[in-house]
Structure formats: C-alpha cells, structure tokens
Design a protein around this motif. Structure first.
Motif, PDB file in Angstrom:
ATOM      1  N   UNK A 194       7.987  21.767  13.227  1.00 42.26           N
ATOM      2  CA  UNK A 194       7.355  21.892  14.522  1.00 42.26           C
ATOM      3  C   UNK A 194       6.054  21.140  14.676  1.00 42.26           C
ATOM      4  N   UNK A 195       5.619  20.491  13.594  1.00 38.65           N
ATOM      5  CA  UNK A 195       4.366  19.738  13.663  1.00 38.65           C
ATOM      6  C   UNK A 195       4.611  18.276  13.303  1.00 38.65           C
ATOM      7  N   UNK A 196       3.660  17.441  13.693  1.00 41.93           N
ATOM      8  CA  UNK A 196       3.761  16.027  13.381  1.00 41.93           C
ATOM      9  C   UNK A 196       3.483  15.791  11.900  1.00 41.93           C
ATOM     10  N   UNK A 197       4.007  14.664  11.428  1.00 38.44           N
ATOM     11  CA  UNK A 197       3.759  14.296  10.038  1.00 38.44           C
ATOM     12  C   UNK A 197       2.265  14.004   9.865  1.00 38.44           C
ATOM     13  N   UNK A 198       1.684  14.566   8.814  1.00 40.33           N
ATOM     14  CA  UNK A 198       0.239  14.507   8.606  1.00 40.33           C
ATOM     15  C   UNK A 198      -0.112  13.623   7.421  1.00 40.33           C
ATOM     16  N   UNK A 199      -1.100  12.777   7.599  1.00 42.73           N
ATOM     17  CA  UNK A 199      -1.600  11.937   6.517  1.00 42.73           C
ATOM     18  C   UNK A 199      -2.258  12.790   5.431  1.00 42.73           C
ATOM     19  N   UNK A 205      -1.909  26.853   2.990  1.00 40.65           N
ATOM     20  CA  UNK A 205      -1.822  25.864   4.067  1.00 40.65           C
ATOM     21  C   UNK A 205      -1.396  24.484   3.590  1.00 40.65           C
ATOM     22  N   UNK A 206      -1.271  24.288   2.281  1.00 38.45           N
ATOM     23  CA  UNK A 206      -0.731  23.040   1.752  1.00 38.45           C
ATOM     24  C   UNK A 206       0.803  23.043   1.755  1.00 38.45           C
ATOM     25  N   UNK A 207       1.392  24.174   2.094  1.00 33.49           N
ATOM     26  CA  UNK A 207       2.844  24.268   2.138  1.00 33.49           C
ATOM     27  C   UNK A 207       3.420  23.293   3.163  1.00 33.49           C
ATOM     28  N   UNK A 208       4.344  22.451   2.725  1.00 31.34           N
ATOM     29  CA  UNK A 208       4.934  21.430   3.592  1.00 31.34           C
ATOM     30  C   UNK A 208       5.968  20.643   2.803  1.00 31.34           C
ATOM     31  N   UNK A 209       6.697  19.816   3.509  1.00 31.35           N
ATOM     32  CA  UNK A 209       7.499  18.790   2.854  1.00 31.35           C
ATOM     33  C   UNK A 209       6.609  17.565   2.689  1.00 31.35           C
ATOM     34  N   UNK A 210       6.533  17.074   1.467  1.00 32.48           N
ATOM     35  CA  UNK A 210       5.662  15.930   1.163  1.00 32.48           C
ATOM     36  C   UNK A 210       6.515  14.662   1.048  1.00 32.48           C
ATOM     37  N   UNK A 211       6.035  13.607   1.698  1.00 35.74           N
ATOM     38  CA  UNK A 211       6.745  12.341   1.748  1.00 35.74           C
ATOM     39  C   UNK A 211       5.907  11.224   1.134  1.00 35.74           C
ATOM     40  N   UNK A 212       6.561  10.383   0.406  1.00 37.77           N
ATOM     41  CA  UNK A 212       5.971   9.150  -0.108  1.00 37.77           C
ATOM     42  C   UNK A 212       6.334   8.023   0.848  1.00 37.77           C
ATOM     43  N   UNK A 237       0.868  -1.165   0.000  1.00 40.40           N
ATOM     44  CA  UNK A 237       0.000   0.000   0.000  1.00 40.40           C
ATOM     45  C   UNK A 237       0.907   1.217   0.000  1.00 40.40           C
ATOM     46  N   UNK A 238       0.481   2.280  -0.658  1.00 43.41           N
ATOM     47  CA  UNK A 238       1.323   3.469  -0.781  1.00 43.41           C
ATOM     48  C   UNK A 238       0.590   4.686  -0.238  1.00 43.41           C
ATOM     49  N   UNK A 239       1.358   5.609   0.298  1.00 46.67           N
ATOM     50  CA  UNK A 239       0.729   6.789   0.863  1.00 46.67           C
ATOM     51  C   UNK A 239       1.562   8.043   0.677  1.00 46.67           C
ATOM     52  N   UNK A 240       0.906   9.168   0.851  1.00 51.66           N
ATOM     53  CA  UNK A 240       1.556  10.476   0.876  1.00 51.66           C
ATOM     54  C   UNK A 240       1.260  11.135   2.224  1.00 51.66           C
ATOM     55  N   UNK A 241       2.298  11.715   2.790  1.00 50.88           N
ATOM     56  CA  UNK A 241       2.194  12.464   4.033  1.00 50.88           C
ATOM     57  C   UNK A 241       2.843  13.822   3.810  1.00 50.88           C
ATOM     58  N   UNK A 242       2.596  14.740   4.729  1.00 48.83           N
ATOM     59  CA  UNK A 242       3.259  16.037   4.675  1.00 48.83           C
ATOM     60  C   UNK A 242       3.598  16.492   6.092  1.00 48.83           C
ATOM     61  N   UNK A 243       4.588  17.360   6.151  1.00 46.28           N
ATOM     62  CA  UNK A 243       5.043  17.825   7.452  1.00 46.28           C
ATOM     63  C   UNK A 243       5.576  19.240   7.342  1.00 46.28           C
ATOM     64  N   UNK A 278       1.333   7.191  10.284  1.00 49.54           N
ATOM     65  CA  UNK A 278       2.738   7.090   9.860  1.00 49.54           C
ATOM     66  C   UNK A 278       3.435   5.831  10.375  1.00 49.54           C
ATOM     67  N   UNK A 279       3.098   5.412  11.594  1.00 49.12           N
ATOM     68  CA  UNK A 279       3.755   4.257  12.178  1.00 49.12           C
ATOM     69  C   UNK A 279       3.470   2.946  11.477  1.00 49.12           C
ATOM     70  N   UNK A 280       2.480   2.935  10.592  1.00 53.55           N
ATOM     71  CA  UNK A 280       2.111   1.718   9.870  1.00 53.55           C
ATOM     72  C   UNK A 280       2.758   1.659   8.492  1.00 53.55           C
ATOM     73  N   UNK A 281       3.589   2.637   8.197  1.00 55.44           N
ATOM     74  CA  UNK A 281       4.353   2.618   6.954  1.00 55.44           C
ATOM     75  C   UNK A 281       5.791   2.224   7.263  1.00 55.44           C
ATOM     76  N   UNK A 282       6.382   1.443   6.388  1.00 55.43           N
ATOM     77  CA  UNK A 282       7.678   0.852   6.676  1.00 55.43           C
ATOM     78  C   UNK A 282       8.827   1.486   5.913  1.00 55.43           C
ATOM     79  N   UNK A 283       8.517   2.119   4.807  1.00 55.71           N
ATOM     80  CA  UNK A 283       9.562   2.732   3.987  1.00 55.71           C
ATOM     81  C   UNK A 283       9.149   4.152   3.636  1.00 55.71           C
ATOM     82  N   UNK A 284      10.135   5.056   3.636  1.00 56.63           N
ATOM     83  CA  UNK A 284       9.875   6.470   3.402  1.00 56.63           C
ATOM     84  C   UNK A 284      10.877   7.042   2.416  1.00 56.63           C
ATOM     85  N   UNK A 285      10.406   8.016   1.649  1.00 61.86           N
ATOM     86  CA  UNK A 285      11.313   8.790   0.819  1.00 61.86           C
ATOM     87  C   UNK A 285      11.915   9.928   1.613  1.00 61.86           C
ATOM     88  N   UNK A 286      12.730  10.727   0.949  1.00 59.17           N
ATOM     89  CA  UNK A 286      13.434  11.818   1.625  1.00 59.17           C
ATOM     90  C   UNK A 286      12.608  13.095   1.669  1.00 59.17           C
TER      91      UNK A 286
END
Length: 123
Positions: free
Chosen positions: A41-46, A88-95, A32-38, A107-115
């Motif tokens: 000073x804030x937690x990574x957001x789904x 408000x969409x400004x963030x670092x986006x992670x795959x 399964x694949x996902x995108x998060x953003x951070x 986030x804890x249910x994902x095993x691999x992350x991009x930079x």
C-alpha cells in the motif's frame, strides 16, 4: 544487462541484525547500486545507494547509523548490513542497479531490479 537476486531476509526481533546480499549475473562495476524497501500500500522507499567505486554513499535518514551498504565488484555482490532493527524496518527489500554515474535515490533512475526479499522485525 544485469540480473539481480536478493537473499538474507527473514524474521528477527527488534534490536537484532540481518545482512542482505544481492548477487548479480553481470558485472556490477559499471553500475551504481541501491537498496529500496516497500510495504503493501505504500510507494517503494529509498534506503541506501553506493557509487561504482564505493566513494559515494547515501542513506535515508531513518537508517543512518544502523545500516551499512557495501559492494564487492570482483564478486558482483552488494550487501546491506542492518543493525538495531526496528519494527518499522519491516518491508520487502529490493536491490537495484543504475547506469547513472552519480548514485541516484529515486526508483525511476534505476534500470534493473531484483525480486525482493522479505524482512520482518517483531517487537
């Protein structure tokens, strides 16, 4: 094991669009694949998640109707089309990739992350 590399971030004006891509070194068909953003000073957001066969997709409420997640298992890529962008969409986006069958949103249910790739939306 899979290595993920995001691309497509940048600076865009509010109301504009960006398309993020995530390229994987391995076969993503088993994940399964996902995108998060951070933001600092804030937690990574789904943001969005998609099942292995694209049958199940979830979005966080703030991006519904504006963002679209998709995947191409043959090319081992996952994309996030972002329209009608807001400051408000400004963030670092992670795959991210998860071995869970039902696409997770924590986030804890994902095993691999991009930079990560920076997205900045100016007002």
């Amino acid at each position: 094991q899979v290595q993920l590399v995001e691309s497509g971030g940048g600076l865009v004006q509010a109301g504009g669009s960006l398309r993020l891509s995530c390229s994987a070194s391995g076969h993503i068909s088993r994940y399964s694949m996902g995108w998060f953003r951070q933001v600092p000073g804030k937690e990574r957001e789904f943001v969005a998640t998609i099942s292995r066969n694209s049958a199940v997709i979830y979005y966080t409420d703030s991006v519904k109707g504006r963002f679209t997640i998709s995947r191409d298992n043959a090319k081992n890529t996952v994309s996030l089309q972002m329209n009608s962008l807001k400051p408000e969409d400004t963030a670092v986006y992670y795959c991210a990739a998860s071995s869970l069958l039902v696409p997770p949103i924590r986030p804890g249910e994902f095993h691999y992350w991009g930079q990560g790739t920076q997205v900045t939306v100016s007002s």
